[in-house]
Scaffold this motif. Sequence first.
Motif, PDB file in Angstrom:
ATOM      1  N   ALA A  18      31.437  39.865 -15.968  1.00  0.00           N
ATOM      2  CA  ALA A  18      31.031  38.531 -16.413  1.00  0.00           C
ATOM      3  C   ALA A  18      29.795  38.611 -17.312  1.00  0.00           C
ATOM      4  O   ALA A  18      29.716  37.935 -18.345  1.00  0.00           O
ATOM      5  CB  ALA A  18      30.753  37.644 -15.201  1.00  0.00           C
ATOM      6  N   LEU A  19      28.827  39.440 -16.925  1.00  0.00           N
ATOM      7  CA  LEU A  19      27.622  39.604 -17.763  1.00  0.00           C
ATOM      8  C   LEU A  19      28.016  40.116 -19.147  1.00  0.00           C
ATOM      9  O   LEU A  19      27.511  39.639 -20.170  1.00  0.00           O
ATOM     10  CB  LEU A  19      26.637  40.587 -17.106  1.00  0.00           C
ATOM     11  N   ALA A  20      28.937  41.072 -19.175  1.00  0.00           N
ATOM     12  CA  ALA A  20      29.366  41.645 -20.455  1.00  0.00           C
ATOM     13  C   ALA A  20      30.018  40.574 -21.321  1.00  0.00           C
ATOM     14  O   ALA A  20      29.766  40.492 -22.525  1.00  0.00           O
ATOM     15  CB  ALA A  20      30.345  42.789 -20.213  1.00  0.00           C
ATOM     16  N   GLN A  21      30.821  39.732 -20.686  1.00  0.00           N
ATOM     17  CA  GLN A  21      31.501  38.685 -21.448  1.00  0.00           C
ATOM     18  C   GLN A  21      30.477  37.760 -22.117  1.00  0.00           C
ATOM     19  O   GLN A  21      30.624  37.398 -23.282  1.00  0.00           O
ATOM     20  CB  GLN A  21      32.407  37.908 -20.492  1.00  0.00           C
ATOM     21  N   SER A  22      29.402  37.424 -21.383  1.00  0.00           N
ATOM     22  CA  SER A  22      28.358  36.565 -21.969  1.00  0.00           C
ATOM     23  C   SER A  22      27.594  37.301 -23.063  1.00  0.00           C
ATOM     24  O   SER A  22      27.282  36.719 -24.107  1.00  0.00           O
ATOM     25  CB  SER A  22      27.369  36.102 -20.891  1.00  0.00           C
ATOM     26  N   ILE A  23      27.277  38.563 -22.809  1.00  0.00           N
ATOM     27  CA  ILE A  23      26.502  39.327 -23.792  1.00  0.00           C
ATOM     28  C   ILE A  23      27.315  39.522 -25.082  1.00  0.00           C
ATOM     29  O   ILE A  23      26.781  39.430 -26.189  1.00  0.00           O
ATOM     30  CB  ILE A  23      26.065  40.694 -23.187  1.00  0.00           C
ATOM     31  N   LEU A  24      28.615  39.755 -24.910  1.00  0.00           N
ATOM     32  CA  LEU A  24      29.469  39.987 -26.089  1.00  0.00           C
ATOM     33  C   LEU A  24      29.559  38.754 -26.992  1.00  0.00           C
ATOM     34  O   LEU A  24      29.874  38.863 -28.172  1.00  0.00           O
ATOM     35  CB  LEU A  24      30.877  40.421 -25.652  1.00  0.00           C
ATOM     36  N   GLN A  25      29.280  37.587 -26.429  1.00  0.00           N
ATOM     37  CA  GLN A  25      29.311  36.367 -27.257  1.00  0.00           C
ATOM     38  C   GLN A  25      28.031  36.162 -28.041  1.00  0.00           C
ATOM     39  O   GLN A  25      27.942  35.244 -28.856  1.00  0.00           O
ATOM     40  CB  GLN A  25      29.492  35.144 -26.359  1.00  0.00           C
TER      41      GLN A  25
END
Length: 426
Positions: A18-25
Motif C-alpha cells: 500500500a505504501l508503494a502504491q501511494s509513493i508511486l503516484q
Amino acid sequence: MKNKLKVLLIGGGGREHALAQSILQSSHLEELKVFPGNGGFDSHLILNSNEISITDKNKFLAYIKNSNTDLVVVGPEDPLVAGLADWCDEIQIPCFGPSAYCAQIEGSKHFAKEMMKDAYIPTASFAVFEDFHSSWSYSQKQMFPLVVKADGLAAGKGVTVALTLDEVKQALNDIFIEQKFGASGAKVVIESFLEGNEASLFVITDGKNYTCLPAAQDHKRAFDGDVGPNTGGMGAYAPAPIVSDTVLKEVKKTIIEPILAEFRNRKFPYKGLLYVGLMISKDQKPNVVEFNCRFGDPETQCVLRLIDEDILPIFYQASTNSLKSRDLKLKPGASAVVVLAAKGYPDAPMKGIELEIPPPADSVLVFHAGTKKDASDKLISTGGRILGITAVSISLKETLNQCYNFLSKISAPNTFYRRDIGKRAL
Ligand code: AMP
Ligand code: GLY
C-alpha cells in the motif's frame, strides 16, 4: 527537497504494498526500489539479497551510497529497533522511521510504560517484573481481567488478557519458564484492564510538528463476531467514528504532544510514524494501549486510500525536520480493507495456495501480503495473511459491498476472510 527523489522502501507485507502504491503516484518520485517486496510488486522494483541487506550494516550503506538513494522509508518494526534509521543518519540520508532509541516505544513495553508515566499520559496502571515468583505473587493480589505482556517484540503474540489466575500462570510460564519470547533478560509488564473501544491513530512527525491520519478500527480476532485467536489484523475501516473531533483534540493534548515532548526532553526527537493504539472509554476518554514505531497492518491499506495529496513530500519533511503541523487533505467517505488469510492462520497457515485474482473493479485495489510468483510466474501464497482487498467510496456500506463483491470473485482454495469487517460502524 530535490524535485525528484530516489526512494528505497523496506518491507514485504500488505502495508508496504500500500505504501508503494501511494509513493508511486507521487509527482516527486524519480525511482522506487523495494526490499524484499512480495508477489504483488512489479519485479523491476524489487531488489534481491545480492544487492542489499537490512541486517548487514556495511552492505546496506554501500547500497544506499552507490544507488544515490535520497530517502529510505521503513515499513516493519524489526529493522528500526535494530537501528536502521541510525545507520542512515550516520551517512546523512533521510530515513522515514525512528532511531533505535525511539523505536523502543514498541520494542520494549517497559520502556513505553515508563515514558508514559514520565509524561503523565493516560494508560493502564502497571508493574514490571524480571522473574516468575515475584510476578506471580503480585498477580495473586490483583483484580481481573489482568493483562500480561512480554516485554520485547513478540510478533503480536506476547499479550494475554487473562480472565483467571490459571491464564496468568500460563502466560508467566511462557515468558519465564518456556522463554518463548527470548531467553535472556525476560521481563513482564502486568497491567490493569482497560474497558472501551479500540482505535488506531497514525501520527506523522518530525519530532516537534505532526499531522494525524484518519483513525482506523482494526479487527484482531480471526473469526466473525470477534472470536477465535488474536491475529495481526483481519481487516479495518477508516475513518473510525469513535475518534470524534472532541476525542481527537483530547488525544493530541494528553497523548501526542506530551509523548513527542518527552522524546525531545530526552534529547532523542521521534521522527517517522508513531502508531497510537487507543482505548476510548464509554465517557470518551482516550487511554494508550500501546505505541508502535511504524504504520499498522492492515490499517495502513485502508487509511492511505483516504489521503488526497502527495504523501512523498510529507515523508521527506518528517525525515528532515521540516514538517508543518497541519491537517491533511482527505477524500470524503470511507475506506476499508478485508484480509484474505490462509486456512490455519494464525497458528499454522497453509502455504503454496494457488491464487487467481481477476482485474479489480469499482474502486477496488488489491494489496499483496504473503504472496510470491513461482518459477512459471504463477502467483502462490507464502504466508498467513495473503491479500488485502481495499475500496474507498462515499459510504462505508458501498465500500464494503465493493470489497466483498470482489472477494467472491477471487479463486483461492483453503482461504478464509471475515464477513463482518466494518459492521459495527454501519
Ligand atoms: P498490545 O500488543 O499491547 O497492543 O496488546 C494487544 C491487544 O491486547 C490490544 O490490541 C488490546 O486488544 C489488548 N490489550 C492490551 N493491553 C490492554 C489493556 N490494558 N486493557 C485491555 N486490553 C488490552
Ligand atoms: N494491526 C495491528 C498492528 O499493526 O499492530
